[in-house]
Design a protein around this motif. Structure first.
Motif, mmCIF file in Angstrom:
data_model
loop_
_atom_site.group_PDB
_atom_site.id
_atom_site.type_symbol
_atom_site.label_atom_id
_atom_site.label_comp_id
_atom_site.label_asym_id
_atom_site.label_seq_id
_atom_site.Cartn_x
_atom_site.Cartn_y
_atom_site.Cartn_z
ATOM 1 N N ILE A 169 83.416 51.674 61.003
ATOM 2 C CA ILE A 169 81.853 51.501 61.738
ATOM 3 C C ILE A 169 83.417 49.625 61.826
ATOM 4 O O ILE A 169 82.748 49.250 60.459
ATOM 5 C CB ILE A 169 80.652 51.117 61.601
ATOM 6 C CG1 ILE A 169 80.598 53.138 61.936
ATOM 7 C CG2 ILE A 169 80.152 50.388 61.760
ATOM 8 C CD1 ILE A 169 80.557 53.432 63.157
ATOM 9 N N LYS A 202 82.265 49.605 68.216
ATOM 10 C CA LYS A 202 81.964 48.348 67.240
ATOM 11 C C LYS A 202 80.439 47.892 67.574
ATOM 12 O O LYS A 202 79.647 47.708 68.896
ATOM 13 C CB LYS A 202 82.836 47.384 67.626
ATOM 14 C CG LYS A 202 85.025 48.054 68.134
ATOM 15 C CD LYS A 202 85.394 46.651 68.724
ATOM 16 C CE LYS A 202 86.606 47.039 69.146
ATOM 17 N NZ LYS A 202 87.980 46.753 69.726
ATOM 18 N N THR A 216 73.980 48.340 61.419
ATOM 19 C CA THR A 216 74.142 49.228 60.090
ATOM 20 C C THR A 216 72.433 50.601 61.016
ATOM 21 O O THR A 216 73.115 51.999 60.780
ATOM 22 C CB THR A 216 74.003 49.173 59.115
ATOM 23 O OG1 THR A 216 74.915 47.776 58.929
ATOM 24 C CG2 THR A 216 74.626 50.211 58.196
ATOM 25 N N ALA A 219 73.788 52.616 63.881
ATOM 26 C CA ALA A 219 75.110 53.235 63.361
ATOM 27 C C ALA A 219 74.897 54.524 62.648
ATOM 28 O O ALA A 219 74.705 55.638 62.343
ATOM 29 C CB ALA A 219 76.183 52.321 63.094
ATOM 30 N N ILE A 228 81.182 59.141 59.638
ATOM 31 C CA ILE A 228 81.669 57.776 59.697
ATOM 32 C C ILE A 228 82.044 57.506 58.290
ATOM 33 O O ILE A 228 81.622 58.463 57.334
ATOM 34 C CB ILE A 228 81.091 56.282 60.162
ATOM 35 C CG1 ILE A 228 79.635 57.051 59.438
ATOM 36 C CG2 ILE A 228 80.824 56.580 61.305
ATOM 37 C CD1 ILE A 228 78.417 55.425 60.135
ATOM 38 N N ILE A 231 82.311 51.314 56.557
ATOM 39 C CA ILE A 231 82.165 50.152 57.589
ATOM 40 C C ILE A 231 82.849 48.794 56.876
ATOM 41 O O ILE A 231 82.823 47.966 55.801
ATOM 42 C CB ILE A 231 80.718 50.115 56.624
ATOM 43 C CG1 ILE A 231 79.569 51.484 57.283
ATOM 44 C CG2 ILE A 231 80.030 48.567 58.285
ATOM 45 C CD1 ILE A 231 78.127 51.123 57.046
#
Length: 330
Positions: A169, A202, A216, A219, A228, A231
């Motif tokens: 991310i 993004k 965040t 995400a 994921i 970060i």
């Protein structure tokens, strides 16, 4: 990899300081052949930073103020408040005031070209600091980091930590600013050779803690555990609230997998604790002081000492392995 980077950084710093000390030792020996024809105490330098509230630019503001006191000439530093239109107005005001030189950190790259061209037409020299300027205007040199290289350093950390496999991310800075554009390009190019390592999403966050926190949190909802692996943030502020969101959500698999940019004391603390994977060390005070040294070199007629068109400062990668070797930038 990072030991070699540290050696290069130390050697580069030594070269910079030897250059600055050697030239500044001649501060009383002004060469009118190329410099300006008035006493140094009467020089007037205008400087503009994208903002004052971010601690990175706070350190640059302090360095510019300290340099003015060191050299004994007048310095006016203006806050653009992240508004390109306001920064254009500031440059136009400096032109009306007939400053002897402008030190400019552009809020965004391309929007400030027209203002610098006006300074060119008025015969006022410009030094670009920290953020690059778009094409079409003349300036003495750029003093600052190679943000593209910094992005590649972030990518190297990720490749090593994730063994070339995973989803990332990316929390972006101000869209269109040179740090956002170039750091992202460097990161993407570095991981391009790793087909199993990619940027999954993004989020534009404007180098802002609050926006990074919300991004965040979003995400972590969009990408459940296991989807994921790291970060990446493009500064030293967004990483702090990213960590806050990760811990609040109980996503412990991402603790120690956050990569920052810049090296204040709170980032160093989180690297040493294992909460962050690492960062890229960029010293804002050093950059701005060197920028003011370049202003002095130009106005005093020592143009031959100025690296042109780029004067890159070091960007070592910092991880838990070497963090104790580097003092924080602020």
């Amino acid at each position: 990899m990072f030991r070699i980077g540290k050696l290069i950084a130390v050697l580069t710093l030594l070269a910079i300081f030897i250059l600055a000390m050697g030239v500044c030792a001649q501060a009383g020996d002004v060469t009118w052949k190329n410099g300006i024809k008035k006493p140094q105490k009467e020089w007037f330098v205008g400087a503009s930073l994208p903002e004052f509230k971010h601690p990175f630019f706070g350190a640059q503001l302090q360095a510019i103020t300290d340099a003015g006191a060191k050299y004994g000439f007048k310095v006016e530093v203006r806050d653009a408040e992240q508004d390109p239109a306001k920064q254009i107005g500031i440059i136009e005001e400096f032109i009306v005031k007939k400053v002897d030189c402008i030190l400019l950190c552009p809020a965004v790259s391309n929007a400030l070209v027209s203002a610098v061209k006006k300074a060119n037409a008025a015969g006022i020299p410009v030094v670009i600091l920290n953020r690059t300027l778009g094409e079409g205007a003349d300036y003495i040199t750029y003093v600052g980091a190679n943000d593209y290289t910094g992005g590649r350093v972030q990518g190297q950390m990720l490749i090593k930590a994730l063994k070339g496999k995973g989803n990332i991310i990316l929390l972006q800075g101000v869209l269109g600013s040179s740090p956002q554009v170039q750091r992202e390009a460097g990161l993407e190019d570095e991981i391009a050779g790793q087909p199993d390592l990619k940027i999954a999403a993004k989020f534009p966050c404007d180098f802002d803690r609050g926006k990074a926190l919300a991004a965040t949190q979003d995400a972590l909802v969009r990408f459940p555990k296991g989807s994921i692996d790291a970060i990446v943030t493009q500064d030293s502020e967004m990483c702090m609230t990213a960590l806050q969101a990760v811990k609040a959500a109980g996503r412990t698999e991402l603790v120690g997998k956050i990569v920052a940019f810049d090296y204040p004391s709170y980032v160093k603390k989180n690297i040493l604790s294992g909460d962050f994977l690492g960062t890229v060390l960029q010293d804002p005070y050093q950059q701005a002081m060197i920028g003011m040294d370049v202003v002095w070199m130009y106005l005093s007629g020592h143009q031959g000492h100025i690296p042109q068109p780029l004067f890159f400062t070091p960007l070592p990668g910092v991880t838990k392995e070497n963090a104790k070797l580097f003092p924080p930038s602020w």
